[in-house]
Design a protein around this motif. Sequence first.
Motif, short mmCIF file in Angstrom:
data_model
loop_
_atom_site.label_atom_id
_atom_site.label_comp_id
_atom_site.label_asym_id
_atom_site.label_seq_id
_atom_site.Cartn_x
_atom_site.Cartn_y
_atom_site.Cartn_z
N UNK A 1 0.95 -1.25 -0.15
CA UNK A 1 0.39 0.22 -0.25
C UNK A 1 0.99 1.34 -0.23
N UNK A 2 2.11 1.60 0.78
CA UNK A 2 2.41 2.44 1.01
C UNK A 2 3.82 2.47 -1.07
N UNK A 3 3.94 2.12 -1.49
CA UNK A 3 4.98 1.51 -2.77
C UNK A 3 3.51 2.43 -3.71
N UNK B 1 10.27 1.95 -2.65
CA UNK B 1 11.82 1.42 -2.00
C UNK B 1 10.87 1.14 -0.27
N UNK B 2 9.63 1.66 -0.36
CA UNK B 2 9.29 1.03 0.90
C UNK B 2 9.57 -0.95 0.93
N UNK B 3 9.93 -1.52 1.93
CA UNK B 3 9.85 -3.20 2.16
C UNK B 3 9.33 -2.77 3.64
N UNK B 4 9.53 -4.55 3.72
CA UNK B 4 9.05 -4.86 5.07
C UNK B 4 9.39 -4.06 6.10
N UNK B 5 10.55 -4.41 6.18
CA UNK B 5 11.29 -3.92 7.38
C UNK B 5 11.69 -2.21 7.61
#
Length: 71
Positions: free
Chosen positions: A39-41, A47-51
Motif C-alpha cells: 500500500x505504501x508503494x 522503495x518501502x519494504x517490510x523492514x
Amino acid sequence: MVSDHPVVVYEPDEDGARRVRIDGRISGRAYSVRDVAAFMQEAGLQDYDEMDVVRSALIEWRGGGPDVWAH
C-alpha cells in the motif's frame, strides 16, 4: 483526535485484517506487513519494504504493532 502520522494501521478485525489509511484515505485491508508495504508503494513510496514498514516513524499502529495480526 487527528494523527500526526500520515499512515495509520488499525487494530485487527475478526478476519485478522487491519485497515490501512494513508493521507486520510483508506487504502485497503492488510493481512501482513508485506501488504502494508505494498500500500505504501502504491502511495508513492516505491522503495518501502517490510523492514521499512516495521521501523517507520510514518506509521501509527493501533491495537498492536507490526507483529499483531490476530483479533
